[in-house]
Design a protein around this motif. Structure first.
Motif, short mmCIF file in Angstrom:
data_model
loop_
_atom_site.label_atom_id
_atom_site.label_comp_id
_atom_site.label_asym_id
_atom_site.label_seq_id
_atom_site.Cartn_x
_atom_site.Cartn_y
_atom_site.Cartn_z
N GLN A 1 0.81 -1.22 0.00
CA GLN A 1 0.00 0.00 0.00
C GLN A 1 0.84 1.27 0.00
O GLN A 1 0.34 2.33 -0.35
CB GLN A 1 -0.96 -0.02 1.20
N GLU B 1 -5.14 -1.85 14.16
CA GLU B 1 -5.63 -0.90 13.15
C GLU B 1 -6.93 -0.30 13.64
O GLU B 1 -7.75 -0.98 14.27
CB GLU B 1 -5.94 -1.59 11.81
N GLU C 1 -5.22 -9.86 8.97
CA GLU C 1 -6.60 -10.09 8.56
C GLU C 1 -6.77 -11.31 7.66
O GLU C 1 -7.26 -11.20 6.52
CB GLU C 1 -7.17 -8.85 7.86
N GLU D 1 -5.69 1.61 -1.42
CA GLU D 1 -6.72 0.86 -0.69
C GLU D 1 -7.27 -0.32 -1.48
O GLU D 1 -8.48 -0.41 -1.73
CB GLU D 1 -7.85 1.80 -0.28
N TRP D 2 -6.38 -1.19 -1.94
CA TRP D 2 -6.78 -2.46 -2.55
C TRP D 2 -7.79 -2.25 -3.68
O TRP D 2 -7.57 -1.39 -4.51
CB TRP D 2 -7.29 -3.42 -1.45
N HIS E 1 0.74 -9.33 4.56
CA HIS E 1 -0.37 -8.38 4.56
C HIS E 1 -0.95 -8.35 3.14
O HIS E 1 -0.64 -7.46 2.34
CB HIS E 1 0.09 -6.99 5.01
N TRP F 1 -4.72 3.54 11.59
CA TRP F 1 -4.58 3.31 10.16
C TRP F 1 -5.05 4.58 9.46
O TRP F 1 -6.24 4.86 9.52
CB TRP F 1 -5.43 2.11 9.71
N ARG G 1 -10.37 -0.69 -3.82
CA ARG G 1 -10.93 0.67 -3.82
C ARG G 1 -9.89 1.71 -4.25
O ARG G 1 -10.19 2.90 -4.34
CB ARG G 1 -11.46 1.02 -2.42
O1 IFM Z 1 -6.14 -0.66 4.15
C1 IFM Z 1 -6.73 -1.69 4.85
C2 IFM Z 1 -5.67 -2.60 5.45
O2 IFM Z 1 -4.79 -3.08 4.47
C3 IFM Z 1 -6.31 -3.76 6.14
N1 IFM Z 1 -7.32 -3.32 7.08
C4 IFM Z 1 -8.30 -2.36 6.62
C5 IFM Z 1 -7.59 -1.17 5.99
C6 IFM Z 1 -8.61 -0.11 5.55
O3 IFM Z 1 -9.42 -0.57 4.52
#
Ligand code: IFM
Length: 449
Positions: A22, A346, A168, A391-392, A115, A384, A394
């Protein structure tokens, strides 16, 4: 008007969290890069926050200058092991330099080993010989992860004792294999359960490997925990769906680590080696889901989640500001694992304009304080995030940074939340003056008269 300060225990960790893909930029050798190039995301990660180009220095300066004493970042497997038979010593050296950078700034490091991003060789070719699926679907991934963990921990152990094996795992597995928003875009619950089971096996092996290399290590993982409520409290169907979804989303890793048997919506999986493999629990908390029965969602086992329509919504309505959910999550953690240290790994909100973030921060820190005040063993809080990041699926449509990022120029934009969070970190507490100054609209909620 009441004047007071909610103080935290001495030595409390105040930091921010980031993840390699990210923020680093140009992570061309993992499955996310490929997924982005194929047009599955809202924009591409590109240079991101250019940490691989060295801009971590200025961002670590920002963290240190604003009172943060901890930082959680992840290492990128595809950089460290670009092909199955090659270790990139330069990449490892770069991570060592970053860790020295944190140490020089008196910032405690927490390192996440996985991650969301996987080397292409793992994701594409699978783990070769068995022919039983690719990437995390193939049981061989457990041994491959162990090898990677051994090499990485051995290289970085001088600078780190706080390790997070996997971030996660529930979101990785469900998004990639059940609802198809992450690569590889599959929608098959059974495959998702197989993936999370392999992640739990890999976590267990990593836990022991890290302790073998570094007996004093503190090893855990970061659970994305979603408190959930039924949409209609008296509806048996909504309640049933809430319970189904709650177990499916939240309970796989916790059940496996508590008992050695992983609970899942498609049956239990025995993973005895996972029992007891955590020295702390990392909790990622963002919001609370309202769950209802939905005929149109057979793939999601007829469950649907949303937020109450009158919620305090984030910019894209991705998050509803429900601070009590953090308290409830911590209460759940303490009840599930009495005496186990807990770290909020987070918590944050997407808000490019920084309109909601100050109150989101203040209200969540208030709830955190309520939990700490019961003497629950909560050791730290990682916001966070430090700076806007990719943002993946998004992409760049959501901005979670305390500092904004201008992608064209790489300039950082200091949002007002920087100063609020700095005051909290430096004071080791939240005061009525801070709330009055940065988010007076919630003063009465935090400091009732
Ligand atoms: O950006 C993500 C993170 O990589 C994993 N937890 C949620 C965050 C916010 O969407």
């Amino acid at each position: 008007m009441p004047q007071a300060t909610y103080h935290f225990p001495r030595g409390f960790l105040w930091g921010t969290a980031t993840a390699a893909h990210q923020v680093e930029g140009n992570n061309t050798n993992n499955q996310w890069w490929q997924w982005e190039q194929a047009g599955h995301t809202n924009g591409t990660s590109g240079l991101a926050a250019d940490w691989w180009g060295g801009r971590w220095r200025e961002d670590f300066d920002r963290a240190a200058e604003t009172g943060q004493n901890a930082h959680r970042f992840s290492v990128e497997w595809s950089r460290i092991q670009p092909t199955p038979d090659r270790w990139d010593e330069e990449a490892l050296e770069k991570y060592r330099t970053m860790l020295r950078g944190l140490r020089e700034r008196n910032i405690t490091a927490m390192v996440t080993l996985h991650h969301f991003s996987d080397p292409l060789w793992l994701a594409e070719k699978g783990a070769h010989s068995t022919g039983s699926g690719q990437g995390w679907e193939n049981p061989e991934v457990v041994a491959l992860f162990e090898k990677f963990v051994r090499k990485t921990v051995d290289a970085l152990k001088e600078y780190v004792t706080l390790w997070c094996t996997i971030n996660e795992p529930n979101i990785y597995a469900l998004s990639g294999y059940a609802n198809g928003t992450f690569p590889p875009g599959a929608t098959d619950l059974k495959r998702a359960v197989n993936v999370i089971a392999n992640m739990l096996r890999a976590h267990a092996v990593a836990y022991r490997t890290i302790h073998q290399i570094q007996p004093e290590a503190r090893v855990g993982y970061a659970l994305h925990f979603r408190p959930m409520v039924p949409k209609v409290g008296w509806s048996p169907l909504d309640r049933l769906m809430r319970n189904l979804r709650y177990d499916g989303v939240n309970m796989a890793f916790p059940s496996g680590i508590s008992t050695g048997v992983m609970k899942s919506p498609v049956g239990n999986v025995s993973i005895p080696e996972a029992k007891g493999t955590q020295d702390y629990l990392g909790v990622n908390y963002y919001s609370v889901d309202t769950v209802s029965f939905h005929l149109g969602k057979p793939k999601e086992l007829f469950t649907h989640s949303d937020f109450p329509t009158d919620s305090d919504f984030s910019a894209n309505k991705f998050i509803a500001n429900i601070p009590e959910g953090l308290y409830d999550s911590l209460k759940w953690a303490v009840r599930t694992y009495p005496d186990l240290p807990i770290i909020v790994t987070e918590n944050g909100v997407e808000d490019a304009e920084d309109k909601m973030r100050p109150r989101y921060i203040a209200q969540h820190i208030h709830q955190l304080w309520r939990a700490v005040n019961f003497n629950w063993p909560i050791k730290g809080y990682f916001h966070w995030s430090l700076v806007d990041n990719f943002e993946w699926e998004r992409g760049w449509t959501q901005r979670f940074g305390l500092w904004g990022l201008d992608l064209e120029t790489q300039k950082r934009i200091r949002r007002p939340s920087v100063d609020l969070y700095a005051e909290i970190c430096k004071e080791n507490g939240l005061s009525s003056e801070m709330v009055q100054k940065y988010c007076p609209e919630v003063f009465e909620k935090i400091f009732p008269s």
